[in-house]
Design an enzyme around this catalytic site. Sequence first.
Site, PDB file in Angstrom:
ATOM      1  N   ASP A 144      11.135  -2.026 -11.278  1.00  0.00           N
ATOM      2  CA  ASP A 144      12.074  -2.378 -10.307  1.00  0.00           C
ATOM      3  C   ASP A 144      13.488  -2.014 -10.577  1.00  0.00           C
ATOM      4  O   ASP A 144      14.089  -1.840  -9.237  1.00  0.00           O
ATOM      5  CB  ASP A 144      12.114  -4.034 -10.216  1.00  0.00           C
ATOM      6  CG  ASP A 144      10.610  -4.802  -9.829  1.00  0.00           C
ATOM      7  OD1 ASP A 144       9.998  -3.851  -9.569  1.00  0.00           O
ATOM      8  OD2 ASP A 144      10.494  -5.776 -10.009  1.00  0.00           O
ATOM      9  N   HIS A 147       7.850   4.065  -7.484  1.00  0.00           N
ATOM     10  CA  HIS A 147       7.931   2.399  -7.749  1.00  0.00           C
ATOM     11  C   HIS A 147       6.238   2.008  -7.666  1.00  0.00           C
ATOM     12  O   HIS A 147       5.707   1.553  -8.751  1.00  0.00           O
ATOM     13  CB  HIS A 147       8.509   1.538  -6.904  1.00  0.00           C
ATOM     14  CG  HIS A 147       8.561   0.415  -7.179  1.00  0.00           C
ATOM     15  ND1 HIS A 147       7.909  -0.620  -6.507  1.00  0.00           N
ATOM     16  CD2 HIS A 147       9.231  -0.530  -8.187  1.00  0.00           C
ATOM     17  CE1 HIS A 147       8.138  -1.881  -6.782  1.00  0.00           C
ATOM     18  NE2 HIS A 147       8.633  -1.634  -8.033  1.00  0.00           N
ATOM     19  N   GLY A 162       0.826  -1.054   0.013  1.00  0.00           N
ATOM     20  CA  GLY A 162      -0.126  -0.005   0.094  1.00  0.00           C
ATOM     21  C   GLY A 162       1.024   1.467  -0.094  1.00  0.00           C
ATOM     22  O   GLY A 162       2.219   1.277  -0.413  1.00  0.00           O
TER      23      GLY A 162
END
Length: 147
Positions: free
Chosen positions: A121, A75, A59
Amino acid sequence: MNPAHLLVLSAVCVSLLGAAIVPPQPLNLIQFSSLIQCANGGSRATWHYADYGCYCGKGGGGTPVDELDRCCQTHDNCYGEAEKLTKCSPYYKTYKYDCSEGKLTCNDAPGSCERSVCDCDRVAAICFAGAPYNDKNFMINTETNCQ
């Protein structure tokens, strides 16, 4: 049938039924962890990033507490964009990459879900490696600190 055998068979069946309802774990978290270790040279364990600030970990919301937390917010947003691709589930999508002397390279086709997730990533791992880590932002109370 021998009662002991019946008991073992019952236990196996119950175990298999239980395993069938366990949701799959995000596969690419292992890859993301490897990218982080490549980028930071193994200087900090990846679990340090799992519950940091307002955005690192599951979250996220509010105002990032620092540069590292902003890396996590970026991200999260990147994964949000990747999810807009057809059948792209960033948390479960695996990808091809290379790590050589701290340099990360994504090898899937440009524009593919795999490449998009890998790029998210890769950028995050590089960002983590360059951002200062503040111990006081690890496991903070997000309800009071992430407005």
